[in-house]
Write a protein that holds these residues in place. Structure first.
Motif, PDB file in Angstrom:
ATOM      1  N   GLN A  13       0.870  -1.164   0.000  1.00 54.12           N
ATOM      2  CA  GLN A  13       0.000   0.000   0.000  1.00 54.12           C
ATOM      3  C   GLN A  13       0.913   1.222   0.000  1.00 54.12           C
ATOM      4  O   GLN A  13       1.576   1.512   0.996  1.00 54.12           O
ATOM      5  CB  GLN A  13      -0.899  -0.025   1.230  1.00 54.12           C
ATOM      6  N   LEU A  14       0.972   1.917  -1.137  1.00 56.14           N
ATOM      7  CA  LEU A  14       1.928   2.996  -1.343  1.00 56.14           C
ATOM      8  C   LEU A  14       1.264   4.359  -1.284  1.00 56.14           C
ATOM      9  O   LEU A  14       0.272   4.605  -1.972  1.00 56.14           O
ATOM     10  CB  LEU A  14       2.627   2.827  -2.693  1.00 56.14           C
ATOM     11  N   SER A  15       1.844   5.245  -0.467  1.00 54.74           N
ATOM     12  CA  SER A  15       1.461   6.655  -0.414  1.00 54.74           C
ATOM     13  C   SER A  15       2.741   7.462  -0.560  1.00 54.74           C
ATOM     14  O   SER A  15       3.439   7.725   0.415  1.00 54.74           O
ATOM     15  CB  SER A  15       0.785   6.996   0.916  1.00 54.74           C
ATOM     16  N   ASP A  16       3.062   7.824  -1.811  1.00 52.38           N
ATOM     17  CA  ASP A  16       4.283   8.579  -2.097  1.00 52.38           C
ATOM     18  C   ASP A  16       3.898  10.034  -2.333  1.00 52.38           C
ATOM     19  O   ASP A  16       3.508  10.427  -3.437  1.00 52.38           O
ATOM     20  CB  ASP A  16       4.990   7.995  -3.318  1.00 52.38           C
ATOM     21  N   HIS A  25      -0.416  -2.393  -4.697  1.00 52.20           N
ATOM     22  CA  HIS A  25       0.236  -3.320  -5.621  1.00 52.20           C
ATOM     23  C   HIS A  25       0.349  -4.687  -4.952  1.00 52.20           C
ATOM     24  O   HIS A  25       0.776  -4.784  -3.805  1.00 52.20           O
ATOM     25  CB  HIS A  25       1.647  -2.830  -5.984  1.00 52.20           C
ATOM     26  N   ASN A  26      -0.037  -5.719  -5.680  1.00 55.00           N
ATOM     27  CA  ASN A  26       0.217  -7.090  -5.254  1.00 55.00           C
ATOM     28  C   ASN A  26       1.494  -7.520  -5.949  1.00 55.00           C
ATOM     29  O   ASN A  26       1.530  -7.616  -7.175  1.00 55.00           O
ATOM     30  CB  ASN A  26      -0.946  -8.005  -5.623  1.00 55.00           C
ATOM     31  N   VAL A 158       3.716   1.658   2.820  1.00 62.62           N
ATOM     32  CA  VAL A 158       4.898   2.452   2.477  1.00 62.62           C
ATOM     33  C   VAL A 158       4.459   3.900   2.319  1.00 62.62           C
ATOM     34  O   VAL A 158       3.590   4.206   1.491  1.00 62.62           O
ATOM     35  CB  VAL A 158       5.564   1.954   1.180  1.00 62.62           C
ATOM     36  N   THR A 159       5.052   4.769   3.108  1.00 62.58           N
ATOM     37  CA  THR A 159       4.768   6.194   3.024  1.00 62.58           C
ATOM     38  C   THR A 159       6.070   6.915   2.718  1.00 62.58           C
ATOM     39  O   THR A 159       7.094   6.658   3.356  1.00 62.58           O
ATOM     40  CB  THR A 159       4.192   6.719   4.364  1.00 62.58           C
ATOM     41  N   SER A 168       6.107  -0.235   6.992  1.00 59.52           N
ATOM     42  CA  SER A 168       5.621  -0.904   8.196  1.00 59.52           C
ATOM     43  C   SER A 168       4.778  -2.114   7.844  1.00 59.52           C
ATOM     44  O   SER A 168       4.142  -2.177   6.798  1.00 59.52           O
ATOM     45  CB  SER A 168       4.825   0.068   9.070  1.00 59.52           C
ATOM     46  N   THR A 169       4.829  -3.089   8.749  1.00 56.71           N
ATOM     47  CA  THR A 169       4.039  -4.309   8.679  1.00 56.71           C
ATOM     48  C   THR A 169       3.497  -4.562  10.075  1.00 56.71           C
ATOM     49  O   THR A 169       3.742  -3.767  10.990  1.00 56.71           O
ATOM     50  CB  THR A 169       4.891  -5.528   8.250  1.00 56.71           C
TER      51      THR A 169
END
Length: 185
Positions: A13-16, A25-26, A158-159, A168-169
């Motif tokens: 899970q991307l927040s750029d 994205h898988n 992912v930030t 983080s997980t």
């Protein structure tokens, strides 16, 4: 009998905020038998930092660098198979990087070992003609902490903001600040 790759799966899970890229994205990662968790997670980090906002010009894919010396860790190819972005991890030699710079529009390297400053000092002057090359250093402590997040099945958040990455997980969280070593584009 040759050893086979181990398959890892990540829901990313991307927040750029730096690039305005927000997506899920898988990702399926084939981990070579000789590859450590640390290197695999750096490949995943490189994916998160370079995945395009859309697939209009092709996709960013994991390549077979440990199986095939003519491939990087990741690459973004357009639909005509032209290499738009060649991404290596580790400490490739100058000849490999110059060859990659001639084949791709953009080349990025993510080096993560504590020996990165020594490696970079030895090859920096040999790469001055490669204006499309960007080298990033990930501090060894950060990459080692990232390796501790590795699991066969991962849900990663992912930030990215102001050049800093938080991954983080359920296991934990790691803050990573890649440091640019080159002045390329």
């Amino acid at each position: 009998m040759a050893l086979k790759a181990t398959i890892y799966k990540a829901q990313l899970q991307l927040s750029d905020m730096d690039r305005n890229v927000y997506a899920d994205h898988n990702v399926i990662i084939a981990r070579h038998p000789s590859e450590a968790d640390e290197r695999m997670m750096i490949r995943l980090l490189a994916f998160a930092l370079n995945v395009p906002a859309d697939d209009n010009k092709g996709k960013l894919d994991f390549a077979k660098d440990l199986w095939d010396v003519d491939e990087p860790a990741l690459w973004h190819k357009d639909y005509t198979e032209q290499i738009l972005h060649w991404i290596d991890v580790g400490q490739p030699d100058d000849k490999r990087l110059m060859k990659a710079a001639g084949r791709a529009e953009k080349v990025s390297v993510y080096s993560f070992a504590s020996s990165t400053p020594v490696w970079w000092k030895n090859i920096e002057t040999k790469l001055t003609r490669a204006s499309n090359l960007v080298v990033w250093q990930i501090e060894a402590a950060e990459s080692q902490a990232l390796a501790k997040l590795a699991e066969r099945s991962m849900q990663l958040q992912v930030t990215v903001q102001d050049g800093t990455v938080w991954m983080s997980t359920a296991v934990g969280s790691v803050e990573i600040t890649p440091r640019r070593l080159t002045a390329g584009d």
